[in-house]
Design a protein around this motif. Sequence first.
Motif, PDB file in Angstrom:
ATOM      1  N   ASN A  20     -47.587  10.348 -62.354  1.00  0.00           N
ATOM      2  CA  ASN A  20     -48.733  11.175 -63.646  1.00  0.00           C
ATOM      3  C   ASN A  20     -48.996  12.439 -62.944  1.00  0.00           C
ATOM      4  OD1 ASN A  20     -50.217  10.024 -65.204  1.00  0.00           O
ATOM      5  ND2 ASN A  20     -51.800   9.436 -64.758  1.00  0.00           N
ATOM      6  N   ASP A  23     -49.283  17.342 -65.033  1.00  0.00           N
ATOM      7  CA  ASP A  23     -49.829  19.205 -65.231  1.00  0.00           C
ATOM      8  C   ASP A  23     -48.540  20.211 -64.360  1.00  0.00           C
ATOM      9  OD1 ASP A  23     -50.726  18.338 -62.856  1.00  0.00           O
ATOM     10  OD2 ASP A  23     -52.303  18.727 -62.154  1.00  0.00           O
ATOM     11  N   ILE A  45     -51.927   5.969 -51.652  1.00  0.00           N
ATOM     12  CA  ILE A  45     -51.650   5.226 -52.926  1.00  0.00           C
ATOM     13  C   ILE A  45     -50.813   6.448 -52.902  1.00  0.00           C
ATOM     14  CG2 ILE A  45     -52.501   5.049 -54.809  1.00  0.00           C
ATOM     15  CD1 ILE A  45     -55.328   5.999 -54.033  1.00  0.00           C
ATOM     16  N   LEU A  48     -46.945   4.716 -51.442  1.00  0.00           N
ATOM     17  CA  LEU A  48     -46.736   3.590 -51.726  1.00  0.00           C
ATOM     18  C   LEU A  48     -46.249   3.120 -53.046  1.00  0.00           C
ATOM     19  CD1 LEU A  48     -47.668   1.014 -50.068  1.00  0.00           C
ATOM     20  CD2 LEU A  48     -49.288   1.026 -51.291  1.00  0.00           C
ATOM     21  N   GLU A  49     -46.023   4.285 -54.017  1.00  0.00           N
ATOM     22  CA  GLU A  49     -46.004   4.282 -54.829  1.00  0.00           C
ATOM     23  C   GLU A  49     -44.607   4.662 -55.342  1.00  0.00           C
ATOM     24  OE1 GLU A  49     -47.681   4.180 -59.258  1.00  0.00           O
ATOM     25  OE2 GLU A  49     -49.589   5.294 -57.894  1.00  0.00           O
ATOM     26  N   LEU A  52     -41.745   2.258 -53.447  1.00  0.00           N
ATOM     27  CA  LEU A  52     -41.787   1.158 -54.472  1.00  0.00           C
ATOM     28  C   LEU A  52     -40.249   1.757 -55.672  1.00  0.00           C
ATOM     29  CD1 LEU A  52     -41.607  -1.702 -55.850  1.00  0.00           C
ATOM     30  CD2 LEU A  52     -43.676  -1.073 -57.112  1.00  0.00           C
ATOM     31  N   GLN A  56     -36.751   0.625 -55.725  1.00  0.00           N
ATOM     32  CA  GLN A  56     -36.099  -0.104 -57.368  1.00  0.00           C
ATOM     33  C   GLN A  56     -34.683   0.889 -57.755  1.00  0.00           C
ATOM     34  OE1 GLN A  56     -40.092  -0.082 -59.703  1.00  0.00           O
ATOM     35  NE2 GLN A  56     -40.464  -2.483 -58.596  1.00  0.00           N
TER      36      GLN A  56
ATOM     37  N   LEU B 246     -53.299  -3.608 -55.224  1.00  0.00           N
ATOM     38  CA  LEU B 246     -52.271  -3.048 -55.514  1.00  0.00           C
ATOM     39  C   LEU B 246     -50.935  -2.946 -54.592  1.00  0.00           C
ATOM     40  CD1 LEU B 246     -50.521   0.108 -56.260  1.00  0.00           C
ATOM     41  CD2 LEU B 246     -52.406   1.117 -54.605  1.00  0.00           C
ATOM     42  N   HIS B 247     -51.492  -3.216 -53.172  1.00  0.00           N
ATOM     43  CA  HIS B 247     -50.554  -3.988 -51.874  1.00  0.00           C
ATOM     44  C   HIS B 247     -49.753  -5.149 -52.534  1.00  0.00           C
ATOM     45  CE1 HIS B 247     -53.383  -1.488 -49.405  1.00  0.00           C
ATOM     46  NE2 HIS B 247     -53.338  -1.216 -50.033  1.00  0.00           N
ATOM     47  N   THR B 250     -47.112  -4.437 -55.662  1.00  0.00           N
ATOM     48  CA  THR B 250     -46.260  -2.973 -55.043  1.00  0.00           C
ATOM     49  C   THR B 250     -45.555  -4.599 -54.152  1.00  0.00           C
ATOM     50  OG1 THR B 250     -48.145  -1.411 -54.463  1.00  0.00           O
ATOM     51  CG2 THR B 250     -45.758  -1.326 -53.231  1.00  0.00           C
ATOM     52  N   SER B 253     -43.947  -6.783 -56.706  1.00  0.00           N
ATOM     53  CA  SER B 253     -42.474  -6.190 -57.620  1.00  0.00           C
ATOM     54  C   SER B 253     -40.873  -5.553 -56.469  1.00  0.00           C
ATOM     55  CB  SER B 253     -42.274  -4.530 -57.898  1.00  0.00           C
ATOM     56  OG  SER B 253     -43.919  -4.599 -58.539  1.00  0.00           O
ATOM     57  N   ILE B 370     -60.723   2.675 -58.506  1.00  0.00           N
ATOM     58  CA  ILE B 370     -59.748   3.570 -58.287  1.00  0.00           C
ATOM     59  C   ILE B 370     -59.391   2.852 -56.785  1.00  0.00           C
ATOM     60  CG2 ILE B 370     -58.076   4.896 -57.508  1.00  0.00           C
ATOM     61  CD1 ILE B 370     -60.099   6.853 -58.923  1.00  0.00           C
ATOM     62  N   ALA B 371     -58.064   2.054 -56.812  1.00  0.00           N
ATOM     63  CA  ALA B 371     -57.249   1.922 -55.616  1.00  0.00           C
ATOM     64  C   ALA B 371     -58.684   0.531 -54.670  1.00  0.00           C
ATOM     65  CB  ALA B 371     -56.584   3.095 -54.677  1.00  0.00           C
ATOM     66  N   GLN B 400     -55.061   3.795 -68.965  1.00  0.00           N
ATOM     67  CA  GLN B 400     -53.467   4.299 -68.512  1.00  0.00           C
ATOM     68  C   GLN B 400     -53.145   3.228 -68.049  1.00  0.00           C
ATOM     69  OE1 GLN B 400     -54.309   7.467 -65.751  1.00  0.00           O
ATOM     70  NE2 GLN B 400     -56.191   7.172 -66.201  1.00  0.00           N
ATOM     71  N   ARG B 402     -50.602   2.878 -66.045  1.00  0.00           N
ATOM     72  CA  ARG B 402     -50.101   2.442 -64.463  1.00  0.00           C
ATOM     73  C   ARG B 402     -50.487   1.964 -63.249  1.00  0.00           C
ATOM     74  NH1 ARG B 402     -51.581   7.457 -61.747  1.00  0.00           N
ATOM     75  NH2 ARG B 402     -49.037   7.021 -60.752  1.00  0.00           N
ATOM     76  N   ASN B 403     -49.609   1.811 -62.405  1.00  0.00           N
ATOM     77  CA  ASN B 403     -50.310   1.117 -61.616  1.00  0.00           C
ATOM     78  C   ASN B 403     -51.736   1.013 -60.710  1.00  0.00           C
ATOM     79  OD1 ASN B 403     -48.583  -1.242 -60.734  1.00  0.00           O
ATOM     80  ND2 ASN B 403     -47.039   0.567 -59.275  1.00  0.00           N
ATOM     81  N   VAL B 404     -51.896   2.566 -60.300  1.00  0.00           N
ATOM     82  CA  VAL B 404     -53.106   3.052 -59.934  1.00  0.00           C
ATOM     83  C   VAL B 404     -53.564   3.865 -61.607  1.00  0.00           C
ATOM     84  CG1 VAL B 404     -54.257   4.290 -58.514  1.00  0.00           C
ATOM     85  CG2 VAL B 404     -52.307   2.459 -58.215  1.00  0.00           C
ATOM     86  N   ARG B 406     -55.693   7.080 -62.236  1.00  0.00           N
ATOM     87  CA  ARG B 406     -56.593   7.829 -61.861  1.00  0.00           C
ATOM     88  C   ARG B 406     -57.245   8.818 -62.700  1.00  0.00           C
ATOM     89  NH1 ARG B 406     -54.879   9.583 -56.380  1.00  0.00           N
ATOM     90  NH2 ARG B 406     -53.176   8.652 -56.118  1.00  0.00           N
ATOM     91  N   ARG B 437     -56.005  13.713 -61.537  1.00  0.00           N
ATOM     92  CA  ARG B 437     -54.819  13.849 -61.229  1.00  0.00           C
ATOM     93  C   ARG B 437     -54.146  13.418 -62.652  1.00  0.00           C
ATOM     94  NH1 ARG B 437     -50.841  11.283 -57.334  1.00  0.00           N
ATOM     95  NH2 ARG B 437     -52.020  12.787 -56.274  1.00  0.00           N
ATOM     96  N   PRO B 438     -53.823  14.532 -63.687  1.00  0.00           N
ATOM     97  CA  PRO B 438     -53.642  15.461 -63.438  1.00  0.00           C
ATOM     98  C   PRO B 438     -54.584  16.688 -64.026  1.00  0.00           C
ATOM     99  CG  PRO B 438     -52.792  14.700 -66.025  1.00  0.00           C
ATOM    100  CD  PRO B 438     -53.204  13.285 -65.279  1.00  0.00           C
TER     101      PRO B 438
END
Lengths: 87, 468
Positions: A20, A23, A45, A48-49, A52, A56, B246-247, B250, B253, B370-371, B400, B402-404, B406, B437-438
């Motif tokens: 993400n 920016d 975090i 971890l991403e 993965l 993949q 989250l863990h 992951t 997946s 968050i997480a 969003q 996404r997995n996490v 933000r 982020r962003p």
Amino acid sequence: MSVQTPAEAALAELLVEVLNLEDIEATDIEPEAPLFGDGLGLDSIDALEIALAIAQEHGVEIKAEDEGTKEAFSSLRTLNAFVENNK
Amino acid sequence: MTLRTNGDSPLLTRADNEPIARLTSALNGLPIEGQYRNISQAQFVNHVVQLADALPEHQHAINLCDNRYLFLVSLCAVTVRERTNLLPPNKNPSTQAALSQRYDECVVLHDNATQLSAELNAFDVSALEWSLNDTPATLPSIAAEHLAVISFTSGSTGESKPNLKYWRTLLESSAINARYMLVDAQQNHNHVATVPGQHMWGFETSVLLALFANVTLVDARPFFPTDIIDLINRLPTPTTLISAPLHLKTLSSYLDSQDHSKRPKPLTLASMLCATAPLDPALAHKLETQFQCQLKEVYGCSEVGSMAVRNTAQQTLWQPFQGLQFERKAQTAAVSAPHLPEVIELEDQLNFTQDGLFELAGRATDLIKIAGKRGSLNEVNKVLNRFDGLIDGVVIFPPQRRNVPRLVALVILKEGVSRTSLRDFMTQHLDSAFVPRPILQVEQLPREENGKLSKKKVLDLYQRLVSA
């Protein structure tokens, strides 16, 4: 600033997409700048991403206890080298 | 408020026929033989006494140990010395410094940590030469009203709320947790956790239960999916995996992405426990299929600890733990129990059914998670507004995929001020999970005439920026 190799550029694209980082332009990631802490400011975090996504995309496994992991995560260049060497 | 006292109780009440801990990395004096080292209850008590004697004088101990066994030994040694453990919400040196301002005579207990506050006394627990002595020592006893632990609500900023945990609180909440979390209270399980011992969820399940139930603590904190798999394959069965959405996502997946021929041996788990953030029922179902075992999701908060449980793959309603009183209120509930020092107003909306089960129906809007870390959007915005280089800005938490997800910042910065310097500023003052982020630079924010920001207009602006 040193120049991204084609493989590093592709990995930079992957990081921007997975994390993400809208920016940041993938081409702006300095190959030798730290990814975590003061550099890109990534955190656990993200680690971890990234792990993965790399598993993949490239089938490369990342383990926290491996000697090379800390080194691999230090910059775009080292991460790319780690992926290349473990493919 | 003081608690009713019940006299003293022993440091541990587990059955003594199984190891209290398994080490997977060596400590001084405790080499690994084969895949792991068993630690007997007698050896553990000797280690507690050994450390209690070696600790420097202190009133409060900030327990930073990463190694879960050293964390447990430190926790108990401080308690045996009738001192209080502080469980910090994160490992930032600034958090250590802030705690030492708030609490008298702090010492930092760590295992070779690199990020230590320079102003504080630090004691490296991992430097001790541990004894292999297996002769049972007298079991120390602890006063029920002893303030053993202060845990801190994982806030977005350093000023997090202290939660007082008396010895009685730990003992009695563990008895309740064992009743609802363990698959079979008679059978001993390894508890492998991907969450740290300092966090309330990891503390209750992967640390305390080793003292009070048929649970064997495992020293490591596996992080990447391959670490989790390797660790579980090293241990004798049965093992329960304690984790967070989250863990687990992951891990699931990762297993999906591996072709069958490459996969090591099949991973055998006896059960899974998940908490800290809502778990997607589809993911819960998938995990149960992948691991061929039951997954229990637990609902809790730092103030109370674990409070309710459900089998997420099959159930939407939560079963509250007996032993806790839920007083239903219009929007939420207040929880009390004889072992809790005060009544806790929950921040979630709970809708009870006639059967006494409940549905979770969202949070107050300012609260974000968050997480697994809980924070306040308001606090994050206050930090943003303290930045010198800011002309105007707002931090939002847009939906969003996404997995996490933000936080996102929309900012107008003074000339010559970079986004990097803003990010560095926020990193210094916030837990990294809450650093936006962003960070997007905009011409101006869609403020109303009265200066207020409409939530919808800000979200629209964000959508335009990211789809551009």
